[in-house]
Write a protein that holds these residues in place. Structure first.
Motif, PDB file in Angstrom:
ATOM      1  N   ILE A   1      89.261  -5.365  90.012  1.00  0.00           N
ATOM      2  CA  ILE A   1      90.251  -6.404  90.288  1.00  0.00           C
ATOM      3  C   ILE A   1      90.958  -6.758  88.987  1.00  0.00           C
ATOM      4  CG2 ILE A   1      90.633  -8.719  91.188  1.00  0.00           C
ATOM      5  CD1 ILE A   1      87.998  -8.443  92.703  1.00  0.00           C
ATOM      6  N   THR A   2      92.245  -6.528  88.942  1.00  0.00           N
ATOM      7  CA  THR A   2      93.036  -6.811  87.745  1.00  0.00           C
ATOM      8  C   THR A   2      94.038  -7.932  87.956  1.00  0.00           C
ATOM      9  OG1 THR A   2      94.615  -5.069  88.368  1.00  0.00           O
ATOM     10  CG2 THR A   2      92.794  -4.445  86.899  1.00  0.00           C
ATOM     11  N   GLU A   3      94.369  -8.219  89.219  1.00  0.00           N
ATOM     12  CA  GLU A   3      95.294  -9.292  89.544  1.00  0.00           C
ATOM     13  C   GLU A   3      95.030  -9.771  90.967  1.00  0.00           C
ATOM     14  OE1 GLU A   3      99.231  -7.799  89.192  1.00  0.00           O
ATOM     15  OE2 GLU A   3      98.995  -6.302  90.766  1.00  0.00           O
ATOM     16  N   ASN A   4      95.559 -10.945  91.284  1.00  0.00           N
ATOM     17  CA  ASN A   4      95.375 -11.547  92.605  1.00  0.00           C
ATOM     18  C   ASN A   4      93.902 -11.551  93.024  1.00  0.00           C
ATOM     19  OD1 ASN A   4      98.198 -11.824  92.857  1.00  0.00           O
ATOM     20  ND2 ASN A   4      98.368  -9.738  93.677  1.00  0.00           N
ATOM     21  N   PRO A   5      93.063 -12.269  92.287  1.00  0.00           N
ATOM     22  CA  PRO A   5      91.634 -12.289  92.624  1.00  0.00           C
ATOM     23  C   PRO A   5      91.384 -13.030  93.925  1.00  0.00           C
ATOM     24  CG  PRO A   5      92.105 -13.935  90.964  1.00  0.00           C
ATOM     25  CD  PRO A   5      93.385 -13.168  91.164  1.00  0.00           C
ATOM     26  N   PRO A   6      90.274 -12.733  94.605  1.00  0.00           N
ATOM     27  CA  PRO A   6      89.920 -13.511  95.803  1.00  0.00           C
ATOM     28  C   PRO A   6      89.600 -14.948  95.413  1.00  0.00           C
ATOM     29  CG  PRO A   6      88.110 -12.062  95.140  1.00  0.00           C
ATOM     30  CD  PRO A   6      89.284 -11.685  94.285  1.00  0.00           C
ATOM     31  N   PHE A   7      89.593 -15.835  96.403  1.00  0.00           N
ATOM     32  CA  PHE A   7      89.408 -17.269  96.127  1.00  0.00           C
ATOM     33  C   PHE A   7      88.068 -17.553  95.466  1.00  0.00           C
ATOM     34  CE2 PHE A   7      87.303 -16.693 100.182  1.00  0.00           C
ATOM     35  CZ  PHE A   7      86.229 -17.574 100.141  1.00  0.00           C
ATOM     36  N   GLU A   8      87.104 -16.651  95.589  1.00  0.00           N
ATOM     37  CA  GLU A   8      85.764 -16.892  95.045  1.00  0.00           C
ATOM     38  C   GLU A   8      85.627 -16.479  93.584  1.00  0.00           C
ATOM     39  OE1 GLU A   8      84.285 -14.332  98.139  1.00  0.00           O
ATOM     40  OE2 GLU A   8      83.342 -13.038  96.638  1.00  0.00           O
ATOM     41  N   LEU A   9      86.677 -15.936  92.991  1.00  0.00           N
ATOM     42  CA  LEU A   9      86.622 -15.490  91.599  1.00  0.00           C
ATOM     43  C   LEU A   9      87.743 -16.148  90.809  1.00  0.00           C
ATOM     44  CD1 LEU A   9      85.334 -13.539  89.484  1.00  0.00           C
ATOM     45  CD2 LEU A   9      87.057 -11.867  90.162  1.00  0.00           C
ATOM     46  N   SER A  10      87.396 -16.681  89.642  1.00  0.00           N
ATOM     47  CA  SER A  10      88.390 -17.320  88.787  1.00  0.00           C
ATOM     48  C   SER A  10      89.307 -16.267  88.153  1.00  0.00           C
ATOM     49  CB  SER A  10      87.695 -18.124  87.686  1.00  0.00           C
ATOM     50  OG  SER A  10      88.628 -18.591  86.743  1.00  0.00           O
ATOM     51  N   ARG A  11      90.568 -16.618  88.014  1.00  0.00           N
ATOM     52  CA  ARG A  11      91.531 -15.716  87.381  1.00  0.00           C
ATOM     53  C   ARG A  11      91.177 -15.472  85.913  1.00  0.00           C
ATOM     54  NH1 ARG A  11      96.558 -13.898  88.628  1.00  0.00           N
ATOM     55  NH2 ARG A  11      96.505 -15.093  90.585  1.00  0.00           N
ATOM     56  N   ARG A  12      90.493 -16.428  85.298  1.00  0.00           N
ATOM     57  CA  ARG A  12      90.104 -16.272  83.892  1.00  0.00           C
ATOM     58  C   ARG A  12      89.108 -15.131  83.688  1.00  0.00           C
ATOM     59  NH1 ARG A  12      89.773 -21.883  84.576  1.00  0.00           N
ATOM     60  NH2 ARG A  12      87.497 -21.717  84.748  1.00  0.00           N
ATOM     61  N   ALA A  13      88.429 -14.716  84.760  1.00  0.00           N
ATOM     62  CA  ALA A  13      87.421 -13.663  84.654  1.00  0.00           C
ATOM     63  C   ALA A  13      88.018 -12.259  84.728  1.00  0.00           C
ATOM     64  CB  ALA A  13      86.368 -13.826  85.744  1.00  0.00           C
ATOM     65  N   LEU A  14      89.301 -12.154  85.009  1.00  0.00           N
ATOM     66  CA  LEU A  14      89.936 -10.839  85.152  1.00  0.00           C
ATOM     67  C   LEU A  14      90.145 -10.179  83.786  1.00  0.00           C
ATOM     68  CD1 LEU A  14      92.626 -11.587  87.892  1.00  0.00           C
ATOM     69  CD2 LEU A  14      90.292 -10.733  88.180  1.00  0.00           C
ATOM     70  N   PRO A  15      90.112  -8.846  83.774  1.00  0.00           N
ATOM     71  CA  PRO A  15      89.767  -7.915  84.861  1.00  0.00           C
ATOM     72  C   PRO A  15      88.258  -7.892  85.102  1.00  0.00           C
ATOM     73  CG  PRO A  15      90.153  -6.689  82.854  1.00  0.00           C
ATOM     74  CD  PRO A  15      90.434  -8.124  82.521  1.00  0.00           C
ATOM     75  N   ALA A  16      87.886  -7.662  86.359  1.00  0.00           N
ATOM     76  CA  ALA A  16      86.465  -7.668  86.714  1.00  0.00           C
ATOM     77  C   ALA A  16      86.192  -6.646  87.811  1.00  0.00           C
ATOM     78  CB  ALA A  16      86.041  -9.061  87.172  1.00  0.00           C
ATOM     79  N   TRP A  17      84.982  -6.129  87.779  1.00  0.00           N
ATOM     80  CA  TRP A  17      84.520  -5.226  88.828  1.00  0.00           C
ATOM     81  C   TRP A  17      83.790  -6.025  89.895  1.00  0.00           C
ATOM     82  CZ3 TRP A  17      85.642  -0.115  89.298  1.00  0.00           C
ATOM     83  CH2 TRP A  17      86.131   0.549  88.165  1.00  0.00           C
ATOM     84  N   ARG A  18      84.105  -5.716  91.133  1.00  0.00           N
ATOM     85  CA  ARG A  18      83.378  -6.321  92.257  1.00  0.00           C
ATOM     86  C   ARG A  18      82.506  -5.243  92.878  1.00  0.00           C
ATOM     87  NH1 ARG A  18      85.702  -9.670  97.525  1.00  0.00           N
ATOM     88  NH2 ARG A  18      83.871  -9.389  98.845  1.00  0.00           N
ATOM     89  N   ILE A  19      81.207  -5.488  92.872  1.00  0.00           N
ATOM     90  CA  ILE A  19      80.250  -4.537  93.439  1.00  0.00           C
ATOM     91  C   ILE A  19      79.592  -5.189  94.640  1.00  0.00           C
ATOM     92  CG2 ILE A  19      78.175  -3.172  93.044  1.00  0.00           C
ATOM     93  CD1 ILE A  19      80.277  -4.294  90.097  1.00  0.00           C
ATOM     94  N   ASN A  20      79.838  -4.655  95.820  1.00  0.00           N
ATOM     95  CA  ASN A  20      79.273  -5.187  97.061  1.00  0.00           C
ATOM     96  C   ASN A  20      77.996  -4.429  97.412  1.00  0.00           C
ATOM     97  OD1 ASN A  20      81.483  -6.981  97.434  1.00  0.00           O
ATOM     98  ND2 ASN A  20      82.680  -5.317  98.329  1.00  0.00           N
TER      99      ASN A  20
END
Length: 255
Positions: free
Chosen positions: A144-163
């Motif tokens: 995730i590099t932009e437009n994060p889901p509501f559960e992730l803060s924009r300050r944490a970008l870029p971030a990997w989401r592992i489900n």
């Protein structure tokens, strides 16, 4: 005679007014009262530590082994002359340097000086497995590099989401720059977030708990409660008092 009539009409008028306001206010606010009850019950029922996802991750207390550091700070400064906020830490099983350069955080292997950031997908998966306390398998991975889901803060970008394929559909968020855990979520947290929004009547991000809509419904609810108390007083306590007086008069008449 006139004084007696006015005293008789006053309670009747008050009861009618209270009945009218109570009926229409409860008709207007009734659905929201149910929502408040359901959402409040959900938030009270679940343990807040579980909702925060504390049980999803392991609190590792890894110590730095200086014997594994073969890349000195001096070499780091020479390779990255604009590096600031340099710190030494642990990333999975490696000693690493973390520093800021060109307004971005970077991660360097302290054993050989290899740049680890931005993390590749395989490294992000290893980090998520390292943080995750469950036994579920990786279901899918997303950077995730932009437009994060509501559960992730924009300050944490870029971030990997592992489900993970586990109970509650848990997701582990790992920073692509530092490798740190930046988020842990599951379906119960997501539902809790919506319940909180419904409870405070802020359907945007749930952060404005002083919004006008909540204030108005709370005010109407108080008025509805007061009018209901008035009706209760005249229908229960006053009515019981009249029944006792009537019963007493009948008994006296018989005697």
């Amino acid at each position: 005679m006139i004084f007696y009539t006015s005293e008789k009409r006053k309670p009747k008028s008050l009861v009618n007014t209270a009945r009218k306001y109570h009926k229409w206010l409860m008709l207007f606010c009734g659905v929201q009262f149910v929502i408040w009850s359901v959402s409040g019950a959900y938030m009270v029922f679940f343990d807040i530590d579980y909702i925060h996802g504390d049980s999803l991750v392991v609190n590792h207390q890894d110590k730095i082994n200086v014997d594994n550091i073969h890349y000195s700070v001096k070499e780091l400064r020479e390779q990255y002359p604009d590096a600031t906020n340099v710190s030494v830490g642990k990333f999975i099983d490696k000693e690493v340097y973390s520093f800021t350069s060109k307004d971005e955080r970077h991660l360097v292997d302290a054993s050989n000086g290899k740049l680890l950031s931005p993390l590749k997908q395989a490294t992000a998966i290893n980090a998520a497995k390292y943080y995750y306390s469950g036994e579920g398998h990786v279901l899918d991975v997303e950077l995730i590099t932009e437009n994060p889901p509501f559960e992730l803060s924009r300050r944490a970008l870029p971030a990997w989401r592992i489900n993970f394929d586990d109970f509650g559909s848990p997701s582990i968020y790992v920073s692509a720059q530092t490798g740190k855990l930046v988020g842990k979520r599951h379906e119960f947290w997501r539902l809790f977030d919506w319940m909180f929004r419904f409870h405070v009547m802020d359907y945007d991000d749930g952060e404005n708990i002083e919004n006008l809509l909540l204030f108005c419904f709370a005010l109407f609810g108080i008025i509805a409660a007061i009018s209901g108390l008035i009706l209760t007083y005249f229908r229960v306590f006053k009515a019981n008092g009249k029944r006792k007086i009537t019963r007493s008069v009948k008994l006296e008449g018989r005697s």
